[in-house]
Write a protein that holds these residues in place. Structure first.
Motif, short mmCIF file in Angstrom:
data_model
loop_
_atom_site.label_atom_id
_atom_site.label_comp_id
_atom_site.label_asym_id
_atom_site.label_seq_id
_atom_site.Cartn_x
_atom_site.Cartn_y
_atom_site.Cartn_z
N LEU A 385 6.09 -7.51 -22.54
CA LEU A 385 5.16 -8.31 -21.77
C LEU A 385 5.51 -8.25 -20.30
CD1 LEU A 385 4.26 -11.55 -23.91
CD2 LEU A 385 2.59 -9.70 -23.40
N HIS A 386 6.93 -8.02 -20.26
CA HIS A 386 7.40 -8.08 -18.87
C HIS A 386 7.17 -6.53 -18.32
CE1 HIS A 386 10.09 -8.82 -15.39
NE2 HIS A 386 10.71 -7.43 -15.76
N ALA A 387 7.33 -5.68 -18.99
CA ALA A 387 7.02 -4.41 -18.66
C ALA A 387 5.52 -4.35 -18.09
CB ALA A 387 7.33 -3.39 -19.59
N GLU A 388 4.73 -4.93 -18.80
CA GLU A 388 3.29 -4.58 -18.43
C GLU A 388 2.90 -5.37 -17.10
OE1 GLU A 388 -0.62 -3.91 -18.27
OE2 GLU A 388 0.92 -3.11 -19.47
N ARG A 389 3.66 -6.79 -17.20
CA ARG A 389 3.70 -7.49 -15.92
C ARG A 389 4.02 -6.70 -14.76
NH1 ARG A 389 2.98 -12.80 -13.82
NH2 ARG A 389 1.34 -12.87 -15.56
N MET A 390 5.26 -5.99 -14.83
CA MET A 390 5.50 -5.29 -13.54
C MET A 390 4.66 -3.86 -13.48
SD MET A 390 8.00 -7.01 -12.64
CE MET A 390 8.71 -5.91 -11.36
N ARG A 391 4.18 -3.74 -14.10
CA ARG A 391 2.99 -2.51 -14.20
C ARG A 391 1.92 -3.05 -13.10
NH1 ARG A 391 -1.44 -0.58 -15.53
NH2 ARG A 391 -1.92 -2.21 -17.01
N VAL A 392 1.38 -4.33 -13.54
CA VAL A 392 0.53 -4.59 -12.85
C VAL A 392 0.64 -5.32 -11.47
CG1 VAL A 392 -1.01 -6.99 -12.60
CG2 VAL A 392 -0.71 -6.02 -14.68
N LEU A 393 1.99 -5.79 -11.25
CA LEU A 393 2.68 -5.93 -9.84
C LEU A 393 2.63 -4.83 -8.92
CD1 LEU A 393 3.38 -8.81 -11.11
CD2 LEU A 393 5.39 -8.48 -9.98
N SER A 394 2.90 -3.87 -9.50
CA SER A 394 3.01 -2.39 -8.83
C SER A 394 1.70 -2.00 -8.58
CB SER A 394 3.74 -1.15 -9.70
OG SER A 394 3.74 -0.15 -9.15
N ARG A 395 0.67 -2.16 -9.48
CA ARG A 395 -0.72 -1.81 -9.03
C ARG A 395 -1.21 -2.31 -7.98
NH1 ARG A 395 -3.78 -3.17 -13.44
NH2 ARG A 395 -4.30 -4.98 -12.32
N GLU A 396 -0.99 -3.67 -7.88
CA GLU A 396 -1.50 -4.74 -6.88
C GLU A 396 -0.88 -4.58 -5.55
OE1 GLU A 396 -2.61 -8.55 -9.75
OE2 GLU A 396 -0.87 -8.67 -8.32
N GLN A 397 0.34 -4.27 -5.57
CA GLN A 397 1.19 -3.99 -4.29
C GLN A 397 0.52 -2.51 -3.60
OE1 GLN A 397 5.10 -3.96 -5.60
NE2 GLN A 397 5.25 -6.33 -5.64
N ARG A 398 0.27 -1.68 -4.49
CA ARG A 398 -0.09 -0.32 -4.04
C ARG A 398 -1.55 -0.23 -3.32
NH1 ARG A 398 1.64 1.75 -8.90
NH2 ARG A 398 -0.38 1.93 -9.78
#
Length: 443
Positions: A385-398
């Motif tokens: 779940l944390h890995a997925e959350r970090m993927r979402v964060l990375s996409r939002e930041q880009r």
């Protein structure tokens, strides 16, 4: 220039972008109108309501005008229903006379009020009862946006409130709010309407002669296409509305100038998604072209993590190790062997997140070992779940960085996503706190 879809540019993200500080904006008595605009579903209504609550509790006399059909605003403010009349919101902890009123635009009722205010009783009744008018007032393209502008002008003219917060309509495009007055004005000033108005303007026998000679072919053709009764309704409507057409254009122009005035501030609301920020970029550029005052961008529902230093790669590697029953290698593991060494912080997070290793052994019914396996599987799930959350964060930041690269001059405030829906004043206050906190809001 629109929001590009290429890779995000390098840089320091928001570090070089000005912070949108909303408290000075709502505290400034020179700010008389705040317009919340943006694509549909980005939280304009909640943002407008939260700003209204915060401004009222900081001493402003505020009215919030919403065009949201979901009626969430009424529910969150503890009002049974909203209509075309501003209603006072109870429970506001205002100071220095701060008050909050709220209303929901009734498009047809606003149109009816215009007719009643600018026509004598007999003519007003003829217009209100006309089938074409009833269709126009209820569903003509752009009518809702135009009536929102009309209502804004009415509220401003009353001078009963020192701050009006507008939640723009949930249109196909955020640009419709600005285009609607011109679109409706063009319709009312168009050649078709002028032709239908001509007999009434000429009057008497000359008018009848004009109608019979000059319009017989056109009306005959339109009658076949649209139906004779419909065309008659349109002509009756035009004759009754003749004296009012100029007023529509005049009021639209006046409200448009009001939106350009120094006392107005536009807030573009978006979520950190590609389509929403593309729409926000278009709106920023349009506001600049129309010389309308932009306060900044509210980036809504931004996700965060309390363990952001644990990368998605390390979290996935730890989860895989746990699922395979291997010891989590805090010094290297799969990720380090593939060329991604762990940092000291990540090692610490992994040591905390991962369950103690279970040595390989023959199957046993020992409850302690079964408990260890359960903890291991639970921990692996949390790491995924944390890995997925970090993927979402990375996409939002880009996505956000693409916008800020195109518009580095636009001030930005980020509003962290709430775990649930806003349904009361306490929730609106929480949103207001996050709006004012800018980039320091907790995830």
């Amino acid at each position: 220039m629109g929001l590009g879809l290429g890779p995000a540019p390098g840089g320091n993200g928001l570090d070089a972008v000005p912070v949108l500080d909303l408290d000075p904006l709502i505290d400034d008595r020179g700010t008389r109108i705040i317009v919340c605009c943006g694509a549909g579903g980005v939280g304009k209504t909640t943002t407008a309501a939260a700003l209204g609550v915060r401004a009222a509790e900081r001493g402003r006399r505020v009215v919030v005008l919403t065009i949201d059909p979901a009626r969430r605003l009424a529910q969150s403010m503890g009002i049974d229903s909203l209509d075309n009349t501003p209603r006072k919101v109870e429970g506001i902890k205002g100071s220095d006379g701060g008050e909050l009123h709220a209303m929901m635009l009734d498009m047809k009722r606003t149109f009816d009020e215009i007719v009643e205010a600018h026509a004598d009783p007999d003519r007003a009744r003829a217009i209100l009862d006309n089938p074409f008018y009833q269709s126009l007032s209820a569903g003509f393209a752009g009518t809702q946006e135009y009536m929102a502008m009309e209502k804004l002008g009415q509220l401003r003219a009353r001078d009963e409130w020192d701050l009006i917060v507008v939640d723009t309509p949930p249109s196909r495009s955020a640009l419709d709010f600005l285009d609607a007055p011109k679109r409706l004005g063009s319709f009312l000033d168009g050649k078709f309407i002028k032709l239908l108005m001509a007999p009434a303007k000429v009057g008497g026998r000359a008018g009848m002669k004009f109608l019979n000679v000059g319009m017989s072919m056109m009306t005959g053709t339109l009658g076949k296409l649209l139906g004779g009764q419909f065309l008659k309704d349109v002509q009756t409507f035009v004759a009754a509305m003749d004296t009012m057409f100029g007023g529509f254009r005049t009021r639209a122009d006046a409200t448009y100038r009001l939106l350009q005035a120094p006392g107005t501030a536009f807030l573009v609301v978006a979520t950190p998604e590609r389509d929403a920020l593309r729409e926000a970029a278009y709106f920023v550029e349009r506001l600049a072209a129309e010389e309308m005052p932009l306060a900044g961008l509210v980036l809504n529902r931004v996700h965060g993590s309390g363990a952001a230093r644990l990368s998605a790669e390390r979290a996935r590697a730890a989860a895989e190790n746990l699922e395979e029953g291997r010891i989590v290698d805090q010094g290297g593991g799969k990720t380090e062997r593939s060329g991604s060494p762990a940092t000291e912080h990540e090692q610490s997070d992994l040591a905390t997140a991962a369950a103690p290793p279970v040595p390989e052994a023959a199957p046993t019914a020992d409850p302690a070992q079964e408990s260890d396996v359960d903890v291991r599987h639970l921990t692996a799930g949390l790491l995924h779940l944390h890995a997925e959350r970090m993927r979402v964060l990375s996409r939002e930041q880009r996505t956000r960085d693409r916008f800020t690269a195109l518009h580095p001059e636009v001030a930005v405030t980020e509003v962290a996503a709430l775990p649930g829906d806003v349904h009361d004043l306490a929730g609106l206050r929480a949103i207001g706190d996050r709006l004012a906190a800018g980039r320091t809001a907790s995830p």
